[in-house]
Design an enzyme around this catalytic site. Structure first.
Site, PDB file in Angstrom:
ATOM      1  N   ASP A 125      31.112   7.076  55.204  1.00 43.34           N
ATOM      2  CA  ASP A 125      32.446   6.500  55.404  1.00 43.34           C
ATOM      3  C   ASP A 125      33.530   7.527  55.085  1.00 43.34           C
ATOM      4  O   ASP A 125      33.322   8.441  54.285  1.00 43.34           O
ATOM      5  CB  ASP A 125      32.597   5.269  54.494  1.00 43.34           C
ATOM      6  CG  ASP A 125      33.744   4.371  54.936  1.00 43.34           C
ATOM      7  OD1 ASP A 125      34.257   4.539  56.063  1.00 43.34           O
ATOM      8  OD2 ASP A 125      34.127   3.488  54.138  1.00 43.34           O
TER       9      ASP A 125
ATOM     10  N   HIS B 155      35.297  12.280  63.013  1.00 47.92           N
ATOM     11  CA  HIS B 155      33.939  11.871  63.411  1.00 47.92           C
ATOM     12  C   HIS B 155      33.111  13.099  63.805  1.00 47.92           C
ATOM     13  O   HIS B 155      31.932  13.185  63.493  1.00 47.92           O
ATOM     14  CB  HIS B 155      33.997  10.873  64.566  1.00 47.92           C
ATOM     15  CG  HIS B 155      34.654   9.566  64.186  1.00 47.92           C
ATOM     16  ND1 HIS B 155      34.346   8.892  63.031  1.00 47.92           N
ATOM     17  CD2 HIS B 155      35.600   8.819  64.818  1.00 47.92           C
ATOM     18  CE1 HIS B 155      35.075   7.779  62.968  1.00 47.92           C
ATOM     19  NE2 HIS B 155      35.847   7.718  64.032  1.00 47.92           N
TER      20      HIS B 155
ATOM     21  N   LEU C  74       9.874  13.822  57.288  1.00 47.92           N
ATOM     22  CA  LEU C  74      11.021  12.987  56.894  1.00 47.92           C
ATOM     23  C   LEU C  74      11.218  11.947  57.987  1.00 47.92           C
ATOM     24  O   LEU C  74      11.166  12.288  59.172  1.00 47.92           O
ATOM     25  CB  LEU C  74      12.283  13.867  56.786  1.00 47.92           C
ATOM     26  CG  LEU C  74      13.630  13.136  56.705  1.00 47.92           C
ATOM     27  CD1 LEU C  74      13.774  12.402  55.372  1.00 47.92           C
ATOM     28  CD2 LEU C  74      14.800  14.120  56.862  1.00 47.92           C
TER      29      LEU C  74
HETATM   30  C1  IPE Z   1      30.792   0.993  57.442  1.00 46.35           C
HETATM   31  O1  IPE Z   1      32.029   1.583  57.405  1.00 46.35           O
HETATM   32  C2  IPE Z   1      30.104   1.303  58.746  1.00 46.35           C
HETATM   33  C3  IPE Z   1      29.657   2.692  58.924  1.00 46.35           C
HETATM   34  C4  IPE Z   1      29.776   3.647  58.051  1.00 46.35           C
HETATM   35  C5  IPE Z   1      29.028   2.953  60.193  1.00 46.35           C
HETATM   36  P1  IPE Z   1      33.357   0.829  57.859  1.00 46.35           P
HETATM   37  O2  IPE Z   1      34.450   1.800  57.716  1.00 46.35           O
HETATM   38  O3  IPE Z   1      33.160   0.227  59.201  1.00 46.35           O
HETATM   39  O4  IPE Z   1      33.442  -0.348  56.796  1.00 46.35           O
HETATM   40  P2  IPE Z   1      34.691  -1.214  56.290  1.00 46.35           P
HETATM   41  O5  IPE Z   1      35.323  -1.818  57.503  1.00 46.35           O
HETATM   42  O6  IPE Z   1      35.624  -0.289  55.590  1.00 46.35           O
HETATM   43  O7  IPE Z   1      34.093  -2.219  55.354  1.00 46.35           O
HETATM   44  C1  IPE Z   2      32.953   6.282  59.097  1.00 44.22           C
HETATM   45  O1  IPE Z   2      34.276   6.679  59.005  1.00 44.22           O
HETATM   46  C2  IPE Z   2      32.412   6.310  60.486  1.00 44.22           C
HETATM   47  C3  IPE Z   2      32.194   4.979  61.073  1.00 44.22           C
HETATM   48  C4  IPE Z   2      32.480   3.827  60.520  1.00 44.22           C
HETATM   49  C5  IPE Z   2      31.584   4.930  62.380  1.00 44.22           C
HETATM   50  P1  IPE Z   2      35.471   5.706  59.325  1.00 44.22           P
HETATM   51  O2  IPE Z   2      35.791   5.798  60.778  1.00 44.22           O
HETATM   52  O3  IPE Z   2      35.189   4.328  58.854  1.00 44.22           O
HETATM   53  O4  IPE Z   2      36.622   6.361  58.473  1.00 44.22           O
HETATM   54  P2  IPE Z   2      37.729   5.612  57.628  1.00 44.22           P
HETATM   55  O5  IPE Z   2      37.033   4.626  56.740  1.00 44.22           O
HETATM   56  O6  IPE Z   2      38.644   4.941  58.601  1.00 44.22           O
HETATM   57  O7  IPE Z   2      38.387   6.699  56.856  1.00 44.22           O
HETATM   58 MG    MG Z   3      35.523   3.334  57.143  1.00 48.59          MG
END
Ligand code: IPE
Ligand code: IPE
Ligand code: MG
Length: 256
Positions: free
Chosen positions: A26, A43, A137
């Site tokens: 995240d 990303h 793995l």
């Molecule tokens: C969780 O992260 C999903 C992934 C890392 C793929 P999100 O960014 O979607 O989660 P919330 O919305 O902050 O809970």
């Molecule tokens: C995690 O990073 C990737 C996915 C959820 C696919 P985010 O896109 O959720 O990044 P933040 O949480 O908005 O910083």
């Molecule tokens: Mg996120």
């Protein structure tokens, strides 16, 4: 993972090493925003971090690495961002599959395949088929995954068997339900790491996490590296896992 075969595991005999590490990757968007960059760049850098962490995981002798790469709730993001994320998955498999295979990584994908574009399904199947017999793995990619959906799907299949007279409801134990989940052939995670400072599961492996140790790290996913992974594992090693029982020294104190 582009410079030849992975080196030998460093710590596979450590008793306190987790066998299965799962990561909620995240913070890509916040990483980018902090630098005045588009979220897509976060990303993209997140995939670079993933590549390094898969390699580090192999080096540390961990047997299973599960990564949360797209949740069933991530469909609520703008279509352009969903397109970016799917494009990165396509590119990751196209560019990295041969290296993963050469490094002895078995790829498993969990989550809903229905509703995904057919070329994505083809790539996911290809990754699983090519690497099926690798043992070094197991990389479990949670893509279009949500725990509630996974459990509801298992309940539907079991209910169908009951309705068809093939199953007695009394046989639906926790082990049986577990065997109907996407993760039936994967041990529960010992350690779940979430980056970016958020402290929640966001519908990730909720059944499987019943006794996982949770480690929340404040850094955003694109900055996560081998040192950060080792830090999380060191934190895990300080934890006392009791699974509802007592640890040995307390058992001795009870005098029984
Ligand atoms: C969780 O992260 C999903 C992934 C890392 C793929 P999100 O960014 O979607 O989660 P919330 O919305 O902050 O809970
Ligand atoms: C995690 O990073 C990737 C996915 C959820 C696919 P985010 O896109 O959720 O990044 P933040 O949480 O908005 O910083
Ligand atoms: Mg996120």
């Amino acid at each position: 993972m582009s410079n030849g075969a992975m080196p030998k595991p460093e710590e596979s005999d450590r008793a306190d090493a987790p066998r299965h590490v799962a990561i909620i990757m995240d913070g890509n968007g916040r990483w980018a925003a902090a630098r005045g960059l588009p979220r897509a760049e976060g990303h993209r850098r997140g995939v670079d971090a993933l590549r390094k962490v898969v390699r580090a995981t192999g080096e540390l002798g961990i047997s299973y690495l599960t990564i949360f790469s797209f949740s069933s709730e991530n469909w609520s993001r703008p279509a352009s961002e969903i397109g970016d994320l799917f494009g990165l998955l396509r590119r990751f498999i196209r560019n990295d599959l041969a290296t993963l295979h050469a490094d002895g990584v078995r790829v498993r994908v969990i989550g809903e395949r229905g509703g995904l574009e057919s070329d994505i399904c083809t790539l996911l199947n290809e990754a699983e088929d090519l690497t099926r017999n690798n043992t070094r793995l197991t990389l479990v990619v949670a893509f279009n995954y949500g725990s509630r959906q996974e459990i509801a799907n298992a309940a539907q299949r079991l209910a169908r068997e009951v309705a068809e007279g093939k199953r007695d409801p009394a046989t639906i134990t926790t082990d049986v339900l577990g065997s109907y989940l996407d993760t039936s052939d994967i041990p529960d995670p010992d350690l779940i790491i979430r980056t970016s400072g958020e402290q929640r599961l966001s519908n990730f492996l909720m059944w499987q996490a019943a006794y996982s140790e949770l480690v929340f790290v404040p850094i955003h996913w694109p900055d996560f590296d081998k040192a950060a992974l080792e830090g999380a594992i060191a934190e895990y090693a300080t934890r006392e896992r009791r699974f509802g029982g007592l640890i040995a020294k307390n058992v001795a104190k009870t005098g029984s």
